[in-house]
Design a protein around this motif. Structure first.
Motif, mmCIF file in Angstrom:
data_model
loop_
_atom_site.group_PDB
_atom_site.id
_atom_site.type_symbol
_atom_site.label_atom_id
_atom_site.label_comp_id
_atom_site.label_asym_id
_atom_site.label_seq_id
_atom_site.Cartn_x
_atom_site.Cartn_y
_atom_site.Cartn_z
ATOM 1 N N ASP A 1 -15.322 -28.614 21.775
ATOM 2 C CA ASP A 1 -14.027 -28.752 21.097
ATOM 3 C C ASP A 1 -14.204 -29.505 19.773
ATOM 4 O O ASP A 1 -15.260 -30.068 19.496
ATOM 5 N N HIS A 2 -13.150 -29.485 18.964
ATOM 6 C CA HIS A 2 -13.074 -30.260 17.713
ATOM 7 C C HIS A 2 -14.109 -29.818 16.679
ATOM 8 O O HIS A 2 -14.671 -30.639 15.957
ATOM 9 N N MET A 3 -14.387 -28.497 16.596
ATOM 10 C CA MET A 3 -15.354 -28.020 15.610
ATOM 11 C C MET A 3 -15.009 -26.595 15.199
ATOM 12 O O MET A 3 -14.268 -25.887 15.868
ATOM 13 N N LEU A 4 -15.577 -26.198 14.038
ATOM 14 C CA LEU A 4 -15.425 -24.840 13.539
ATOM 15 C C LEU A 4 -16.770 -24.389 12.993
ATOM 16 O O LEU A 4 -17.371 -25.072 12.155
ATOM 17 N N LEU A 5 -17.267 -23.240 13.489
ATOM 18 C CA LEU A 5 -18.485 -22.660 12.932
ATOM 19 C C LEU A 5 -18.122 -22.009 11.604
ATOM 20 O O LEU A 5 -17.535 -20.931 11.563
ATOM 21 N N ALA A 6 -18.466 -22.694 10.517
ATOM 22 C CA ALA A 6 -17.966 -22.291 9.199
ATOM 23 C C ALA A 6 -18.883 -21.319 8.484
ATOM 24 O O ALA A 6 -18.423 -20.437 7.753
ATOM 25 N N LEU A 7 -20.206 -21.459 8.665
ATOM 26 C CA LEU A 7 -21.137 -20.670 7.869
ATOM 27 C C LEU A 7 -22.446 -20.509 8.623
ATOM 28 O O LEU A 7 -22.829 -21.368 9.431
ATOM 29 N N LEU A 8 -23.124 -19.415 8.334
ATOM 30 C CA LEU A 8 -24.426 -19.163 8.936
ATOM 31 C C LEU A 8 -25.411 -18.862 7.810
ATOM 32 O O LEU A 8 -25.202 -17.929 7.033
ATOM 33 N N HIS A 9 -26.457 -19.684 7.689
ATOM 34 C CA HIS A 9 -27.472 -19.476 6.651
ATOM 35 C C HIS A 9 -28.635 -18.684 7.237
ATOM 36 O O HIS A 9 -29.225 -19.077 8.247
ATOM 37 N N ARG A 10 -28.966 -17.568 6.600
ATOM 38 C CA ARG A 10 -30.091 -16.740 7.033
ATOM 39 C C ARG A 10 -30.957 -16.474 5.801
ATOM 40 O O ARG A 10 -30.634 -15.608 4.973
ATOM 41 N N GLY A 11 -32.025 -17.260 5.681
ATOM 42 C CA GLY A 11 -32.829 -17.187 4.461
ATOM 43 C C GLY A 11 -32.000 -17.680 3.282
ATOM 44 O O GLY A 11 -31.413 -18.758 3.319
ATOM 45 N N ASP A 12 -31.932 -16.870 2.241
ATOM 46 C CA ASP A 12 -31.116 -17.210 1.075
ATOM 47 C C ASP A 12 -29.692 -16.681 1.185
ATOM 48 O O ASP A 12 -28.883 -16.869 0.277
ATOM 49 N N ARG A 13 -29.373 -16.003 2.292
ATOM 50 C CA ARG A 13 -28.043 -15.422 2.466
ATOM 51 C C ARG A 13 -27.117 -16.389 3.180
ATOM 52 O O ARG A 13 -27.545 -17.192 4.018
ATOM 53 N N GLU A 14 -25.842 -16.317 2.858
ATOM 54 C CA GLU A 14 -24.804 -17.067 3.555
ATOM 55 C C GLU A 14 -23.860 -16.072 4.208
ATOM 56 O O GLU A 14 -23.292 -15.206 3.535
ATOM 57 N N ILE A 15 -23.723 -16.175 5.536
ATOM 58 C CA ILE A 15 -22.917 -15.216 6.297
ATOM 59 C C ILE A 15 -21.705 -15.937 6.876
ATOM 60 O O ILE A 15 -21.830 -16.997 7.501
ATOM 61 N N LEU A 16 -20.523 -15.353 6.652
ATOM 62 C CA LEU A 16 -19.319 -15.880 7.290
ATOM 63 C C LEU A 16 -19.280 -15.336 8.718
ATOM 64 O O LEU A 16 -19.125 -14.126 8.930
ATOM 65 N N PRO A 17 -19.454 -16.192 9.715
ATOM 66 C CA PRO A 17 -19.586 -15.698 11.096
ATOM 67 C C PRO A 17 -18.242 -15.291 11.703
ATOM 68 O O PRO A 17 -17.186 -15.831 11.356
ATOM 69 N N HIS A 18 -18.302 -14.322 12.595
ATOM 70 C CA HIS A 18 -17.143 -13.946 13.409
ATOM 71 C C HIS A 18 -17.640 -13.738 14.829
ATOM 72 O O HIS A 18 -18.831 -13.948 15.119
ATOM 73 N N GLY A 19 -16.786 -13.356 15.721
ATOM 74 C CA GLY A 19 -17.159 -13.284 17.132
ATOM 75 C C GLY A 19 -18.322 -12.367 17.428
ATOM 76 O O GLY A 19 -19.108 -12.618 18.337
ATOM 77 N N ASP A 20 -18.479 -11.270 16.674
ATOM 78 C CA ASP A 20 -19.540 -10.306 16.942
ATOM 79 C C ASP A 20 -20.824 -10.591 16.167
ATOM 80 O O ASP A 20 -21.773 -9.799 16.233
ATOM 81 N N THR A 21 -20.865 -11.681 15.420
ATOM 82 C CA THR A 21 -22.088 -12.034 14.680
ATOM 83 C C THR A 21 -23.172 -12.466 15.664
ATOM 84 O O THR A 21 -22.932 -13.297 16.552
ATOM 85 N N VAL A 22 -24.373 -11.885 15.506
ATOM 86 C CA VAL A 22 -25.504 -12.240 16.364
ATOM 87 C C VAL A 22 -26.316 -13.340 15.674
ATOM 88 O O VAL A 22 -26.786 -13.173 14.549
ATOM 89 N N MET A 23 -26.467 -14.450 16.354
ATOM 90 C CA MET A 23 -27.293 -15.545 15.821
ATOM 91 C C MET A 23 -28.769 -15.241 16.085
ATOM 92 O O MET A 23 -29.123 -14.737 17.158
ATOM 93 N N LYS A 24 -29.618 -15.523 15.109
ATOM 94 C CA LYS A 24 -31.041 -15.190 15.217
ATOM 95 C C LYS A 24 -31.917 -16.396 14.907
ATOM 96 O O LYS A 24 -31.497 -17.321 14.203
ATOM 97 N N MET A 25 -33.137 -16.351 15.446
ATOM 98 C CA MET A 25 -34.095 -17.419 15.184
ATOM 99 C C MET A 25 -34.307 -17.570 13.674
ATOM 100 O O MET A 25 -34.448 -16.595 12.960
ATOM 101 N N GLY A 26 -34.296 -18.798 13.205
ATOM 102 C CA GLY A 26 -34.437 -19.072 11.779
ATOM 103 C C GLY A 26 -33.122 -19.310 11.079
ATOM 104 O O GLY A 26 -33.095 -19.820 9.955
#
Length: 508
Positions: free
Chosen positions: A460-485
């Motif tokens: 609780d009390h948090m928001l997943l705001a951004l996902l950094h993948r290499g030099d890319r910045e991804i706005l995450p949503h429910g179907d975003t797959v998190m990957k090693m790195g």
């Protein structure tokens, strides 16, 4: 020219500039801190030799040491965050578990550290140097009125700069922040920290010269036929490292039996150092002079065992009192003595050539620190930079790995994390509730790897705001797959940040 400037990453350039500023300030403060300690340390053998010749002056000297203990105790009472090495406090700041007034810590740690380390107690300058560097960085962040996330980046760079200036070890300063503090390679953190460490080291080298802090001269390469001894040495260091952790963490309880308020416990080591100074004036302080002496000649096994016992017991008495001082250099000194003891034993029983004793001194320093701090990369690079020799990376790595595994099997945790847990246990932090971001790396073997965002049980009390993948910045949503790195950027407030990190780490 326009195209060239358009391609520049202005954010990275800005952080490099701030890292240079932090490194410059930290380098000046820490170098002055180090210079004061060294100058006082040069006088101590002369003072104790005179006291031995004229015992009538022992009483005024004892009163002077009591006055120092009382004064440092008053500083600790007014600012408890200057106790000990200061590294757990810096880690607590970065995890939003400790709130610190940077100016109060800066000047009180500076004076308290000089009086504690400079008067010969078995404490190191590196922990206070890291906290001094972080305090300089916090001051810069406060004056610039930066956000909480940027303040943490600057704090990290200040810590790296402090270690770099303390030991002329900029790469070790960077690795310490990455491996011990953050446990991941955040691009802005390592870039800013490296810039700060290099600048701080430049200031330190300008003042103290280019020679490595623990220059032992030419060190021969250890032949492969002796590598089996490194495995045995790693096991010994791992067992002794776990013993060190157990005793260190029990000191608070043992000291509580004394009829003294906690801030005046320093009276004990300040008085006990006097007889040690009278009979062993060259054994005082963090111990770098002992390491250099062991590199020149090798004492007997009995003498080495007595030296190990003295250094271990009084290091514990010194640090357990809560005086401002670190354990880096005392740990390296103990490692050097253990290495010399092991090598001399191997000369007698395992046909080791005496010319390789110096190798085991260097290797054991890294192995012992890797066992206690559970930061093997930092240990390897720190010792390499301090000694100024690159020929031992393989034996250093092997011994550090074995020692690390042994401590892990024995249930040991990284010593600074254990000290931080004790520091914040049952203690409510008085934080402002400001918005902040924390970064969680997706490591190999993590449960996050390959998991959909919506399938993970987030606290609780948090928001997943951004996902950094290499030099890319991804706005995450429910179907975003998190990957090693990947690096997850989580938005929360300072009050819940530490708890959120712990809950996520428990799941992954």
């Amino acid at each position: 020219m326009k195209n060239f400037f358009d391609t520049l990453d202005k954010t990275k350039i800005k952080y490099i500039g701030k890292g240079i500023l932090v490194g410059s300030l930290a380098g000046i403060v820490v170098s002055l801190f180090r210079l004061c300690i060294e100058k006082i340390g040069e006088l101590l053998p002369i003072i104790y030799q005179q006291l031995k010749l004229q015992p009538i002056f022992l009483l005024p000297w004892g009163l002077f040491m009591l006055l120092c203990a009382w004064f440092v105790g008053r500083l600790i009472k007014s600012e408890p965050n200057i106790k000990g090495s200061g590294i757990p406090q810096v880690e607590g700041q970065l995890k939003d578990e400790v709130s610190i007034s940077w100016w109060s810590v800066l000047w009180k740690k500076f004076i308290g550290g000089i009086l504690s380390v400079g008067t010969g107690l078995f404490l190191g300058r590196e922990g206070p140097s890291i906290q001094l560097g972080a305090s300089c960085a916090q001051g810069v962040a406060t004056k610039m009125k930066v956000g909480k996330s940027e303040e943490k980046i600057l704090l990290s760079s200040g810590a790296a700069a402090g270690l770099a200036a303390a030991f002329n070890a900029p790469v070790a300063g960077l690795l310490f922040v990455v491996e011990e503090v953050h446990h991941n390679f955040s691009p802005l953190v390592w870039l800013t920290s490296f810039a700060a460490a290099l600048m701080s080291n430049f200031v330190s080298l300008t003042i103290f010269g280019l020679q490595p802090v623990l220059h032992l001269g030419d060190i021969p390469s250890l032949p492969l036929r002796h590598y089996w001894l490194l495995i045995l040495l790693g096991i010994v260091l791992g067992i002794l490292g776990r013993f060190y952790q157990i005793i260190l963490l029990a000191l608070e309880k043992w000291y509580s039996f004394l009829p003294l308020p906690s801030y005046l416990r320093g009276i004990v080591p300040f008085l006990l150092i006097i007889p040690i100074g009278l009979y062993f004036p060259y054994y005082l302080g963090g111990g770098n002079q002992i390491i250099l002496a062991l590199g020149q000649h090798s004492p007997t096994l009995i003498a080495l065992f007595c030296l190990l016992s003295l250094r271990f017991i009084f290091s514990m008495i010194s640090y357990g009192s809560g005086l401002p001082g670190g354990i880096f250099l005392p740990i390296l000194t103990l490692g050097a003595v253990i290495g010399s003891l092991f090598a001399n034993f191997s000369v007698i029983f395992f046909n080791l050539e005496p010319t390789f004793i110096k190798d085991f001194i260097v290797i054991a320093m890294a192995g012992y620190f890797a066992a206690i701090g559970k930061a093997p990369l930092t240990a390897i690079i720190l010792v390499t930079e301090m000694v100024g020799s690159l020929v031992h990376l393989m034996p250093l790595g092997l011994t550090a790995l074995v020692a690390y595994v042994v401590v892990d099997i024995l249930g040991g945790d990284p010593i600074y994390e254990a000290l931080l847990e004790r520091l914040v246990k049952g203690k409510k932090t008085h934080l402002s509730g400001q918005r902040t971001t924390v970064e969680i790396p997706v490591l190999a073997g993590s449960k996050l790897d390959g998991t959909l965002v919506r399938d993970f049980d987030w606290p609780d009390h948090m928001l997943l705001a951004l996902l950094h993948r290499g030099d890319r910045e991804i706005l995450p949503h429910g179907d975003t797959v998190m990957k090693m790195g990947d690096t997850l950027e989580i938005l929360t407030d300072t009050t819940h940040a530490g708890e959120i990190i712990r809950k996520i780490n428990e799941q992954i």
